[in-house]
Design an enzyme around this catalytic site. Sequence first.
Site, PDB file in Angstrom:
ATOM      1  N   GLN A   1      -5.566   3.711   1.344  1.00  0.00           N
ATOM      2  CA  GLN A   1      -5.438   2.614   2.305  1.00  0.00           C
ATOM      3  C   GLN A   1      -6.179   2.944   3.594  1.00  0.00           C
ATOM      4  O   GLN A   1      -5.936   3.977   4.221  1.00  0.00           O
ATOM      5  CB  GLN A   1      -3.960   2.327   2.594  1.00  0.00           C
ATOM      6  CG  GLN A   1      -3.715   1.152   3.513  1.00  0.00           C
ATOM      7  CD  GLN A   1      -4.094  -0.171   2.874  1.00  0.00           C
ATOM      8  OE1 GLN A   1      -3.813  -0.425   1.711  1.00  0.00           O
ATOM      9  NE2 GLN A   1      -4.733  -1.034   3.643  1.00  0.00           N
TER      10      GLN A   1
ATOM     11  N   LYS B   1       1.220  -4.809  -1.889  1.00  0.00           N
ATOM     12  CA  LYS B   1       0.617  -4.321  -3.127  1.00  0.00           C
ATOM     13  C   LYS B   1       1.682  -3.747  -4.062  1.00  0.00           C
ATOM     14  O   LYS B   1       1.639  -3.971  -5.280  1.00  0.00           O
ATOM     15  CB  LYS B   1      -0.444  -3.268  -2.809  1.00  0.00           C
ATOM     16  CG  LYS B   1      -1.677  -3.855  -2.120  1.00  0.00           C
ATOM     17  CD  LYS B   1      -2.559  -2.790  -1.488  1.00  0.00           C
ATOM     18  CE  LYS B   1      -3.719  -3.430  -0.726  1.00  0.00           C
ATOM     19  NZ  LYS B   1      -4.526  -2.457   0.030  1.00  0.00           N
TER      20      LYS B   1
ATOM     21  N   ASP C   1     -10.511   0.424  -5.961  1.00  0.00           N
ATOM     22  CA  ASP C   1     -11.130  -0.301  -4.853  1.00  0.00           C
ATOM     23  C   ASP C   1     -12.624  -0.523  -5.091  1.00  0.00           C
ATOM     24  O   ASP C   1     -13.271  -1.256  -4.350  1.00  0.00           O
ATOM     25  CB  ASP C   1     -10.947   0.478  -3.544  1.00  0.00           C
ATOM     26  CG  ASP C   1     -10.182  -0.318  -2.507  1.00  0.00           C
ATOM     27  OD1 ASP C   1      -9.878  -1.503  -2.766  1.00  0.00           O
ATOM     28  OD2 ASP C   1      -9.894   0.224  -1.434  1.00  0.00           O
TER      29      ASP C   1
END
Length: 307
Positions: free
Chosen positions: A111, A67, A134
């Site tokens: 994460q 990422k 997200d």
Amino acid sequence: MHPHRSSTALTPPMSGTILNGKAVAQTLEVELAQQVASLRAQTGKSPGLAVIRVGDDPASAVYVRAKEQACGRVGIQSFGCHLPKDTSAADLVTKIDALNQDEQVHGILLQLPLPPQLDERALLYRIDPNKDVDGLHPENLGRLLRGEPGLQSCTPRGVMELLTAYDIPLAGRSAVVIGRSILVGKPLGLMLLAANATVTIAHSRSQNLGAIAAQADVLIAAVGRPKLITADMVKPQAVVVDVGINRYPRPDGKTSLVGDVDFEAVAPVASHITPVPGGVGPMTVAMLLHNTVWSFRYHEGLLETGK
């Protein structure tokens, strides 16, 4: 421009089309890099993404690195935040609150998985909904349910963009999603409904799963069970999207990455199919970047009304 709509279009070959997420994601990255350069010229600022990783899970380390590298390719500032595995909930909340207030940070990603002492849901809820790249905050899920603009979950949005890129029609077609997680199955069902598909969500408790799957014009597997979908579960010429990523033992004792679909058996039956790896995975990262740019536009007051 809709925050999640891509103008990318690929011309597939006549038969046996591989839905090449890697290629589509690369095209999206080029578009995003151009947008970021334009925004920097316009505002003097760059979008910023903070990725919080707690502990030393090796898979998480790989994902975070990918990422951060993707951010670098399109000109998004990356604010890595790696915390020890014994980090307390209070310390992590303090960190999230600081990032919520940081004007250089437009997207925050926590994460997963987290160490067992941390409450994943409470911490995800702590993230500012307008920095929740997200798309997992209840406010963003509510916007999705109501069909309102907002940040949408990266993997299901990536699936939709991949189908769009290959000009696969959805209106009026039967779409079956196998898997009901809040990460993929449920939001994807809502996105398919918004595209006017007739949606069935099946799962581990569904009876006659093979028969349900075989009705699908578009079949999406997101359950985390290697090679669950076999050729007899696929309608001839169906579109098959494989969201699963599983480690599968090989005869030599090593493991291979495989999806939830038995690719070799299903590919001759399907009209289109995603590979694993190289299908949905790159699209997920591309949508994370896209969400970060959308959030930057939001915070800078640059979103068009209703977009």
